[in-house]
Structures are given as structure tokens and as C-alpha cells.
Design a protein around this motif. Structure first.
Motif, PDB file in Angstrom:
ATOM      1  N   SER A  58     -13.851  -1.456   0.244  1.00 59.12           N
ATOM      2  CA  SER A  58     -13.634  -0.628  -0.946  1.00 59.12           C
ATOM      3  C   SER A  58     -12.231  -0.024  -0.970  1.00 59.12           C
ATOM      4  O   SER A  58     -11.556  -0.063  -1.982  1.00 59.12           O
ATOM      5  N   ALA A  59     -11.778   0.550   0.159  1.00 54.06           N
ATOM      6  CA  ALA A  59     -10.439   1.126   0.199  1.00 54.06           C
ATOM      7  C   ALA A  59      -9.872   1.017   1.611  1.00 54.06           C
ATOM      8  O   ALA A  59     -10.582   1.225   2.586  1.00 54.06           O
ATOM      9  N   ILE A  60      -8.575   0.684   1.681  1.00 56.38           N
ATOM     10  CA  ILE A  60      -7.874   0.542   2.965  1.00 56.38           C
ATOM     11  C   ILE A  60      -6.578   1.316   2.869  1.00 56.38           C
ATOM     12  O   ILE A  60      -5.862   1.225   1.866  1.00 56.38           O
ATOM     13  N   GLY A  61      -6.261   2.089   3.894  1.00 55.79           N
ATOM     14  CA  GLY A  61      -5.028   2.861   3.910  1.00 55.79           C
ATOM     15  C   GLY A  61      -4.038   2.309   4.912  1.00 55.79           C
ATOM     16  O   GLY A  61      -4.412   1.971   6.038  1.00 55.79           O
ATOM     17  N   PHE A  62      -2.785   2.202   4.518  1.00 57.64           N
ATOM     18  CA  PHE A  62      -1.712   1.739   5.387  1.00 57.64           C
ATOM     19  C   PHE A  62      -0.741   2.891   5.622  1.00 57.64           C
ATOM     20  O   PHE A  62      -0.278   3.522   4.672  1.00 57.64           O
ATOM     21  N   LEU A  63      -0.430   3.147   6.889  1.00 63.67           N
ATOM     22  CA  LEU A  63       0.465   4.243   7.263  1.00 63.67           C
ATOM     23  C   LEU A  63       1.669   3.705   8.016  1.00 63.67           C
ATOM     24  O   LEU A  63       1.524   2.834   8.890  1.00 63.67           O
ATOM     25  N   GLY A  64       2.851   4.206   7.697  1.00 63.68           N
ATOM     26  CA  GLY A  64       4.047   3.784   8.412  1.00 63.68           C
ATOM     27  C   GLY A  64       5.297   4.187   7.642  1.00 63.68           C
ATOM     28  O   GLY A  64       5.223   4.759   6.546  1.00 63.68           O
ATOM     29  N   ASN A  65       6.464   3.882   8.210  1.00 61.71           N
ATOM     30  CA  ASN A  65       7.697   4.151   7.483  1.00 61.71           C
ATOM     31  C   ASN A  65       7.894   3.073   6.416  1.00 61.71           C
ATOM     32  O   ASN A  65       7.182   2.063   6.382  1.00 61.71           O
ATOM     33  N   MET A  66       8.871   3.254   5.557  1.00 62.92           N
ATOM     34  CA  MET A  66       9.025   2.350   4.422  1.00 62.92           C
ATOM     35  C   MET A  66       9.295   0.903   4.825  1.00 62.92           C
ATOM     36  O   MET A  66       8.710  -0.010   4.240  1.00 62.92           O
ATOM     37  N   PRO A  67      10.166   0.629   5.819  1.00 67.89           N
ATOM     38  CA  PRO A  67      10.355  -0.775   6.203  1.00 67.89           C
ATOM     39  C   PRO A  67       9.049  -1.438   6.650  1.00 67.89           C
ATOM     40  O   PRO A  67       8.783  -2.598   6.302  1.00 67.89           O
ATOM     41  N   CYS A  68       8.233  -0.710   7.418  1.00 68.83           N
ATOM     42  CA  CYS A  68       6.966  -1.276   7.875  1.00 68.83           C
ATOM     43  C   CYS A  68       6.011  -1.501   6.707  1.00 68.83           C
ATOM     44  O   CYS A  68       5.323  -2.528   6.631  1.00 68.83           O
ATOM     45  N   LEU A  69       5.952  -0.534   5.786  1.00 63.15           N
ATOM     46  CA  LEU A  69       5.068  -0.675   4.636  1.00 63.15           C
ATOM     47  C   LEU A  69       5.488  -1.843   3.752  1.00 63.15           C
ATOM     48  O   LEU A  69       4.644  -2.608   3.275  1.00 63.15           O
ATOM     49  N   ARG A  70       6.806  -1.992   3.555  1.00 58.92           N
ATOM     50  CA  ARG A  70       7.283  -3.105   2.719  1.00 58.92           C
ATOM     51  C   ARG A  70       6.954  -4.449   3.372  1.00 58.92           C
ATOM     52  O   ARG A  70       6.532  -5.397   2.692  1.00 58.92           O
ATOM     53  N   ASP A  71       7.150  -4.523   4.667  1.00 59.91           N
ATOM     54  CA  ASP A  71       6.862  -5.763   5.380  1.00 59.91           C
ATOM     55  C   ASP A  71       5.380  -6.111   5.282  1.00 59.91           C
ATOM     56  O   ASP A  71       5.005  -7.251   4.996  1.00 59.91           O
ATOM     57  N   MET A  72       4.517  -5.110   5.486  1.00 62.14           N
ATOM     58  CA  MET A  72       3.082  -5.365   5.419  1.00 62.14           C
ATOM     59  C   MET A  72       2.642  -5.726   4.007  1.00 62.14           C
ATOM     60  O   MET A  72       1.794  -6.596   3.811  1.00 62.14           O
ATOM     61  N   MET A  73       3.236  -5.086   2.989  1.00 67.24           N
ATOM     62  CA  MET A  73       2.875  -5.428   1.616  1.00 67.24           C
ATOM     63  C   MET A  73       3.238  -6.884   1.306  1.00 67.24           C
ATOM     64  O   MET A  73       2.480  -7.597   0.632  1.00 67.24           O
ATOM     65  N   ASN A  74       4.381  -7.324   1.808  1.00 63.88           N
ATOM     66  CA  ASN A  74       4.735  -8.740   1.647  1.00 63.88           C
ATOM     67  C   ASN A  74       3.709  -9.637   2.318  1.00 63.88           C
ATOM     68  O   ASN A  74       3.288 -10.659   1.756  1.00 63.88           O
ATOM     69  N   GLN A  75       3.314  -9.266   3.537  1.00 62.24           N
ATOM     70  CA  GLN A  75       2.349 -10.072   4.277  1.00 62.24           C
ATOM     71  C   GLN A  75       1.020 -10.150   3.541  1.00 62.24           C
ATOM     72  O   GLN A  75       0.422 -11.228   3.414  1.00 62.24           O
ATOM     73  N   VAL A  76       0.551  -9.018   3.054  1.00 63.08           N
ATOM     74  CA  VAL A  76      -0.735  -8.994   2.353  1.00 63.08           C
ATOM     75  C   VAL A  76      -0.662  -9.803   1.066  1.00 63.08           C
ATOM     76  O   VAL A  76      -1.560 -10.596   0.751  1.00 63.08           O
ATOM     77  N   THR A  77       0.407  -9.629   0.308  1.00 58.36           N
ATOM     78  CA  THR A  77       0.563 -10.352  -0.955  1.00 58.36           C
ATOM     79  C   THR A  77       0.601 -11.860  -0.724  1.00 58.36           C
ATOM     80  O   THR A  77      -0.090 -12.631  -1.411  1.00 58.36           O
TER      81      THR A  77
END
Length: 219
Positions: A58-77
């Protein structure tokens, strides 16, 4: 449960084959129980990519600094665009300026195109965010009313990194039951306090290394 992860989650994966009840197992075929045994044996092996079962979350939270968040968003997409059939999921991005340029690079993915509205599911300014919020709210409301009719629905994957106004929209009332409506919210934040209540999983990304921790908040 806390598990080490690498930046390669498998989202919306088909559920693993359930264990075969003992009374229904083929006593002649000794391999019939191997899938369940191997899944349990290697469930928490260090260094392997984690499997995040978004179908159940239902919901997943991602925590980290912006470079890590951007990298993970690319991976997920990329994971969703390459591992899922085209009609299996639709991607929606409710993001602030921090992700504006990045999500704009996703505009050519077919799963980001909204056939109903004849536009892309990318909203980085207040006007487009309001339109997307209302659209998603209406779709989930319709699905809630028609729950149980057996109709096959594409999964709605909603990426959220936005203002307090977005987080206070009535759409967020579906956080706790999104999975029942074939939807999942992915929240991106620098601090734990910025994540809403109801996140089944929390992914804490480590700085300067491609790894992190996957925390099951309900276990």
C-alpha cells in the motif's frame, strides 16, 4: 524485520509460489517442496537485491539524501518499465522542484502517458499537481465503489515527493488500503518524520554506498 538491500528492488513482483500443504504434496516427487525451502533459506542473504512486495504494501517510504533518492527513483522507474507488461501498471509522479528535471526525463515512457487526459503523469507545479490529485482520487474512489466485481485493473504506482498541501489532500486517506485497490504509494524524504503513517516498508538508503536497509514496519 530489517534486511540489507542493494539498489535493485523488484517491484510489483508476482508473489512467490506458496508452500504446498503436506496433505497435497506428491510423495513421489521429492522436488515439490524445494521452491519453498530455497525461498526461506536465502530470504536474508547478505548482498542480494531485496524484493519489495509492493502488491502487499500500500505505501513504501524511502529515506536518504537527494543523490541516493534520485538514484533509487531511477532504479524503481526502470524496474517497473522493464519487468512489467505495458498494461500492468501506470506511473504517476507528484514531485517538487528537487525532482523536476529528473522526472521530466521519464516523459517518453509509455507507462507515464495518460490516455484518459491525453497528457503525461508528471506534476511538479501546483496546478498540475491539483489536477493529478483529483484524477487519482476519483479513480481510487471509483475502484472502492466497485470493489469485489472481479474486474482486472492496472496498478497505479504513485511517486510522492511534494509539499504539505499535497500530503493533506483527501487522496492520502487511501494510504492504508491502496493495495486493495491495486495502487501503491512511494514516498521520498530526507527524514523519517516527513513520511506519513501507514508505510508498510521503509527503505533507508546509505550515503556514498549502493546499499541500505529494508525495514518491515508491521513485523
Amino acid at each position: 524485520m530489517i534486511r540489507p538491500i542493494m539498489h535493485d528492488p523488484l517491484f510489483l513482483a508476482q508473489p512467490s509460489a506458496p508452500a504446498i500443504p503436506a496433505d497435497k504434496q506428491d510423495t513421489v516427487d521429492e522436488l515439490s517442496a524445494e521452491p519453498a525451502r530455497l525461498a526461506n533459506e536465502f530470504a536474508c542473504t547478505d548482498g542480494l537485491p531485496a524484493v519489495i512486495r509492493a502488491r502487499e504494501a500500500s505505501a513504501i517510504g524511502f529515506l536518504g539524501n537527494m543523490p541516493c533518492l534520485r538514484d533509487m527513483m531511477n532504479q524503481v522507474t526502470l524496474d517497473l518499465c522493464t519487468r512489467q507488461f505495458a498494461d500492468d501498471c501506470e506511473l504517476y509522479y507528484l514531485c517538487g522542484d528537487d525532482f523536476g528535471q529528473q522526472v521530466a526525463s521519464y516523459r517518453m515512457f509509455p507507462r507515464v502517458w495518460n490516455k484518459r487526459l491525453d497528457c503525461r503523469n508528471i506534476a511538479c507545479d501546483p496546478e498540475s499537481q491539483n489536477l493529478m490529485l483529483e484524477t487519482l482520487y476519483q479513480r481510487l474512489s471509483d475502484r472502492e465503489e466497485k470493489a469485489g466485481d472481479g474486474a482486472s485493473q492496472p496498478w497505479l504506482v504513485i511517486f510522492v515527493h511534494a509539499s504539505d498541501d499535497v500530503m493533506q489532500h483527501p487522496l492520502m486517506k487511501y494510504i492504508d488500503k491502496a493495495a486493495q485497490l491495486h495502487a501503491v504509494f512511494l514516498f521520498w524524504a530526507k527524514h523519517r518524520e516527513q513520511l506519513p503513517q501507514g508505510c508498510r516498508y521503509m527503505v533507508r538508503l546509505f550515503t556514498n554506498v549502493r546499499s541500505g536497509l529494508l525495514v518491515d514496519m508491521f513485523s
